[in-house]
Design a protein around this motif. Sequence first.
Motif, PDB file in Angstrom:
ATOM      1  N   SER A  64       0.800  -0.893   0.145  1.00 41.07           N
ATOM      2  CA  SER A  64      -0.110  -0.093  -0.324  1.00 41.07           C
ATOM      3  C   SER A  64       0.568   1.207   0.179  1.00 41.07           C
ATOM      4  O   SER A  64       0.704   2.494  -0.862  1.00 41.07           O
ATOM      5  CB  SER A  64      -0.771   0.160   1.291  1.00 41.07           C
ATOM      6  OG  SER A  64      -1.735  -1.002   0.838  1.00 41.07           O
ATOM      7  N   ARG A  65       2.071   1.425   0.745  1.00 34.73           N
ATOM      8  CA  ARG A  65       2.983   2.792   0.744  1.00 34.73           C
ATOM      9  C   ARG A  65       3.505   2.628  -0.582  1.00 34.73           C
ATOM     10  O   ARG A  65       2.886   4.344  -0.849  1.00 34.73           O
ATOM     11  CB  ARG A  65       4.041   2.448   2.391  1.00 34.73           C
ATOM     12  CG  ARG A  65       2.948   2.711   2.827  1.00 34.73           C
ATOM     13  CD  ARG A  65       3.649   2.180   4.367  1.00 34.73           C
ATOM     14  NE  ARG A  65       3.723   2.607   6.174  1.00 34.73           N
ATOM     15  CZ  ARG A  65       3.787   3.071   7.098  1.00 34.73           C
ATOM     16  NH1 ARG A  65       5.118   2.622   7.308  1.00 34.73           N
ATOM     17  NH2 ARG A  65       2.946   3.197   7.752  1.00 34.73           N
ATOM     18  N   PRO A  66       3.794   1.861  -0.898  1.00 37.91           N
ATOM     19  CA  PRO A  66       4.701   2.270  -2.070  1.00 37.91           C
ATOM     20  C   PRO A  66       3.589   2.937  -3.598  1.00 37.91           C
ATOM     21  O   PRO A  66       4.052   3.111  -4.068  1.00 37.91           O
ATOM     22  CB  PRO A  66       5.680   0.593  -2.373  1.00 37.91           C
ATOM     23  CG  PRO A  66       5.286   0.433  -1.956  1.00 37.91           C
ATOM     24  CD  PRO A  66       4.705   0.193  -0.970  1.00 37.91           C
ATOM     25  N   MET A  67       2.559   2.162  -3.200  1.00 34.35           N
ATOM     26  CA  MET A  67       1.272   2.470  -4.183  1.00 34.35           C
ATOM     27  C   MET A  67       1.213   3.940  -3.987  1.00 34.35           C
ATOM     28  O   MET A  67       0.509   5.349  -5.070  1.00 34.35           O
ATOM     29  CB  MET A  67       0.027   1.399  -3.889  1.00 34.35           C
ATOM     30  CG  MET A  67       0.811   0.204  -4.376  1.00 34.35           C
ATOM     31  SD  MET A  67       0.845   0.345  -6.270  1.00 34.35           S
ATOM     32  CE  MET A  67       1.311  -2.136  -6.730  1.00 34.35           C
ATOM     33  N   GLU A  68       0.639   4.606  -2.298  1.00 34.71           N
ATOM     34  CA  GLU A  68       0.196   5.757  -1.979  1.00 34.71           C
ATOM     35  C   GLU A  68       1.154   6.666  -2.384  1.00 34.71           C
ATOM     36  O   GLU A  68       0.938   7.618  -3.239  1.00 34.71           O
ATOM     37  CB  GLU A  68       0.467   5.814  -0.706  1.00 34.71           C
ATOM     38  CG  GLU A  68      -0.497   5.075  -0.445  1.00 34.71           C
ATOM     39  CD  GLU A  68      -1.189   5.157   1.659  1.00 34.71           C
ATOM     40  OE1 GLU A  68      -0.028   5.767   1.713  1.00 34.71           O
ATOM     41  OE2 GLU A  68      -2.257   4.567   2.082  1.00 34.71           O
ATOM     42  N   ALA A  70       3.271   6.637  -5.196  1.00 36.55           N
ATOM     43  CA  ALA A  70       3.494   6.913  -6.683  1.00 36.55           C
ATOM     44  C   ALA A  70       2.041   7.575  -7.621  1.00 36.55           C
ATOM     45  O   ALA A  70       2.223   8.229  -8.196  1.00 36.55           O
ATOM     46  CB  ALA A  70       3.525   5.146  -7.239  1.00 36.55           C
ATOM     47  N   LEU A  71       1.397   6.914  -6.741  1.00 39.75           N
ATOM     48  CA  LEU A  71      -0.162   8.042  -7.139  1.00 39.75           C
ATOM     49  C   LEU A  71       0.141   9.394  -6.600  1.00 39.75           C
ATOM     50  O   LEU A  71      -0.835  10.365  -6.818  1.00 39.75           O
ATOM     51  CB  LEU A  71      -1.400   7.579  -6.314  1.00 39.75           C
ATOM     52  CG  LEU A  71      -1.539   5.454  -6.713  1.00 39.75           C
ATOM     53  CD1 LEU A  71      -3.063   5.264  -6.146  1.00 39.75           C
ATOM     54  CD2 LEU A  71      -1.939   5.786  -8.380  1.00 39.75           C
ATOM     55  N   VAL A 108      -2.085   7.117 -13.269  1.00 36.02           N
ATOM     56  CA  VAL A 108      -1.685   6.329 -12.738  1.00 36.02           C
ATOM     57  C   VAL A 108      -1.095   4.750 -13.312  1.00 36.02           C
ATOM     58  O   VAL A 108      -0.174   4.097 -12.505  1.00 36.02           O
ATOM     59  CB  VAL A 108      -3.973   6.153 -12.210  1.00 36.02           C
ATOM     60  CG1 VAL A 108      -2.822   5.098 -11.072  1.00 36.02           C
ATOM     61  CG2 VAL A 108      -4.117   6.874 -11.195  1.00 36.02           C
ATOM     62  N   ARG A 109      -1.683   4.167 -14.450  1.00 36.90           N
ATOM     63  CA  ARG A 109      -0.948   2.842 -14.433  1.00 36.90           C
ATOM     64  C   ARG A 109       0.131   3.380 -14.708  1.00 36.90           C
ATOM     65  O   ARG A 109       1.068   2.369 -14.772  1.00 36.90           O
ATOM     66  CB  ARG A 109      -1.677   2.544 -16.042  1.00 36.90           C
ATOM     67  CG  ARG A 109      -3.190   2.110 -15.843  1.00 36.90           C
ATOM     68  CD  ARG A 109      -3.509   1.405 -16.679  1.00 36.90           C
ATOM     69  NE  ARG A 109      -4.982   0.796 -16.606  1.00 36.90           N
ATOM     70  CZ  ARG A 109      -6.023   1.424 -17.154  1.00 36.90           C
ATOM     71  NH1 ARG A 109      -6.110   2.597 -17.443  1.00 36.90           N
ATOM     72  NH2 ARG A 109      -7.176   1.103 -17.020  1.00 36.90           N
ATOM     73  N   VAL A 115       6.925   0.927  -9.830  1.00 32.23           N
ATOM     74  CA  VAL A 115       6.566   0.928  -8.431  1.00 32.23           C
ATOM     75  C   VAL A 115       6.444  -0.958  -8.332  1.00 32.23           C
ATOM     76  O   VAL A 115       6.693  -1.428  -7.457  1.00 32.23           O
ATOM     77  CB  VAL A 115       5.998   1.138  -7.324  1.00 32.23           C
ATOM     78  CG1 VAL A 115       6.261   2.710  -7.495  1.00 32.23           C
ATOM     79  CG2 VAL A 115       4.744   1.009  -7.823  1.00 32.23           C
ATOM     80  N   LYS A 116       6.882  -1.419  -9.457  1.00 34.55           N
ATOM     81  CA  LYS A 116       6.369  -3.183  -9.239  1.00 34.55           C
ATOM     82  C   LYS A 116       7.787  -3.624  -9.018  1.00 34.55           C
ATOM     83  O   LYS A 116       7.839  -4.484  -8.498  1.00 34.55           O
ATOM     84  CB  LYS A 116       6.033  -4.013 -11.080  1.00 34.55           C
ATOM     85  CG  LYS A 116       4.334  -2.937 -11.644  1.00 34.55           C
ATOM     86  CD  LYS A 116       3.752  -3.553 -12.958  1.00 34.55           C
ATOM     87  CE  LYS A 116       2.467  -3.203 -13.503  1.00 34.55           C
ATOM     88  NZ  LYS A 116       2.198  -3.964 -14.211  1.00 34.55           N
TER      89      LYS A 116
END
Length: 257
Positions: A64-68, A70-71, A108-109, A115-116
């Motif tokens: 979740s944190r890496p996604m946050e 990145a967004l 977003v993609r 970050v994958k």
Amino acid sequence: MKLAALAVRRPVTILMMVAIVLVLGWVSLTRLPIDLFPDIEVPIVAVVTGYTDAGPHEVENLVSRPMEEALGAVNNVKSITSLSGMGSSIVLAEFDWGIDMNFAALEVREKIDQVKAFIPDEADNPMVVKFDPTSMPVMQLVLNGDRSDHEIRYIAEHTIKNRLERIEGVASVSVSGGQEREIRVVLHPGLLAAHGVSIDTVGQMIRASSLNLPAGTIDDNGHEYVLRTAGELVDVGQINSIKIPTRGGGLVSLTDL
């Protein structure tokens, strides 16, 4: 007073003006479209990532944190909210009203692809989903009976779902609830340590022993046959006989662990 005086001096004109307003209002009212589900583009994009057998704390820190982060670099983002649960992560990005959501989802993609490499390999590929109210289910059916939860779910998945999907206008049908059949492999820590086997090794061997793989084709007098190797496990006895490599280079059956 001028309007009242005009109405007294020109009664026919005022009557015609009122009639025109009434006619236009009636025509507009009868032709006014009514939509219970109007086409509204909600400025919310969700990033859904599955992480099997991971706890909420690990999901939050590793996914979740890496996604946050990145967004947070996406343009026109108003707020970011994450929901981390057992085996799943949902990150919601709310944008400003009026922006092009197709372009926002594409951006977003692009950020998620960057970050994958920083999320665990065991995590599923992140899915970017636009929030669309028209895609929500409009009908829910509840199935119950005298049978077990497993049998009821089996009937719902293999009988009722297939028939509902054939109905014209039905986009998709999903089944939830009930019980899904599963086989638990309970390992003894002392036996694992005695044979020098780790839990990860056991899991890898179980997955590798239950695969159906393509094996090419064979031509026979103008007829082409497709071959496959049937290695999927079908009963508990086959699971017990799986061979697990030990630290000393030998093999031990899963039932001995």
